[in-house]
Design an enzyme around this catalytic site. Sequence first.
Site, PDB file in Angstrom:
ATOM      1  N   HIS A 136       0.819  -1.206   0.000  1.00 20.96           N
ATOM      2  CA  HIS A 136       0.000   0.000   0.000  1.00 20.96           C
ATOM      3  C   HIS A 136       0.858   1.263   0.000  1.00 20.96           C
ATOM      4  O   HIS A 136       2.064   1.220   0.259  1.00 20.96           O
ATOM      5  CB  HIS A 136      -0.931   0.023   1.219  1.00 20.96           C
ATOM      6  CG  HIS A 136      -2.120  -0.869   1.093  1.00 20.96           C
ATOM      7  ND1 HIS A 136      -2.050  -2.213   1.360  1.00 20.96           N
ATOM      8  CD2 HIS A 136      -3.404  -0.613   0.733  1.00 20.96           C
ATOM      9  CE1 HIS A 136      -3.247  -2.760   1.165  1.00 20.96           C
ATOM     10  NE2 HIS A 136      -4.083  -1.813   0.781  1.00 20.96           N
ATOM     11  N   LYS A 140      -1.153   4.931   4.547  1.00 21.02           N
ATOM     12  CA  LYS A 140      -2.108   4.009   5.175  1.00 21.02           C
ATOM     13  C   LYS A 140      -1.725   3.816   6.639  1.00 21.02           C
ATOM     14  O   LYS A 140      -0.553   3.578   6.948  1.00 21.02           O
ATOM     15  CB  LYS A 140      -2.125   2.671   4.439  1.00 21.02           C
ATOM     16  CG  LYS A 140      -3.163   1.675   4.980  1.00 21.02           C
ATOM     17  CD  LYS A 140      -3.238   0.455   4.079  1.00 21.02           C
ATOM     18  CE  LYS A 140      -4.195  -0.607   4.637  1.00 21.02           C
ATOM     19  NZ  LYS A 140      -5.570  -0.088   4.786  1.00 21.02           N
TER      20      LYS A 140
END
Length: 251
Positions: A136, A140
Site C-alpha cells: 500500500h 495508510k
Amino acid sequence: MIKVSVVGAKGRMGSHVVEAVNNAEDTELALALDAGDDLTQITPANTDVVVEFTVPSVSLNNVLTLIGQGVDVVVGTTGWTDEKLAQVKAAIAQGPKPETQKVFIAPNFAISAVLADYFATKAAKYFESAEVIELHHPTKVDAPSGTAIHTARGIAEARKAAGMAPVPDATETDGGSRGQVIDGIHVHAVRLRGLNAHEEVLFGNAGEQLTIRADSFDRTSFMPGVLLAVRKLAGDAPAGLTVGLDQFLDL
C-alpha cells in the site's frame, strides 16, 4: 432515489464516495460530514444509508452512534477485530430497530480484491505452503491491511477444514522479517510511495507455485463495490451485521 450520507466526506476515500453518489442515477447525497461534525444530524428522515470511511481509531464510535440513530450503515474503514464486531452486534440488538437494522463492513470494496480473496480460499487446500503480501501507499495507517487479515483467516479456515498440517517453516531466528502470523499464515506488509492498494497470495508445493494478485491502481476502483453495498442495504440485504462484499456477489 436512495438518500446517502457520507461520514469522512473530505477524506481520500470519502471524497470519491461523495462523487460516486452524486454521479449515480439512483442515489443522491443527503449529508457530507467529516471530523468534528455532529453525526446525530443523520436520521432516518434524511438518510436511507450512511457510508462511513474514516480511520480505525474513530470508526467504531461512529458506527455505534449511527446505529443509535436508527440508520443503516456501510463501513469501509479497516481495523475491525472480533471484539469490535461483537460491540456492533450488541449495539444492533440494543438499538432502536434491532429487527431491521443493517450494518455492512467490507475489508475491501474492489471487485478484483474480493475475487482474489475468494479464489485464495478455494486454492488453499491444494498447497502445502501459503503466505500473503499486501502492498500500500505509505499514508495508510494500519498494517497489515484488513483485506490481508481477512485473506489469511480464510486460507487458514480452508486448510483447517481440509485437515492440513501447519505451513512448513524451519526458521529459528526472526527479527520480524517473517511478517505477522495470523492463524498460522504469515502476512507481510509493504508501504511504498507510488503504490495504491495491492495484494499477492503465494501458494507453493514441491516444484510448483501459484500466485493470485489483485491491483487497485486508483480509488475509483472501489466505487462500484461501495454503490453495490449501498443498493443492497437499501434493498434486500439481510438485517444484522454482514461482513465482506463476497456476501453480495454471486460466488
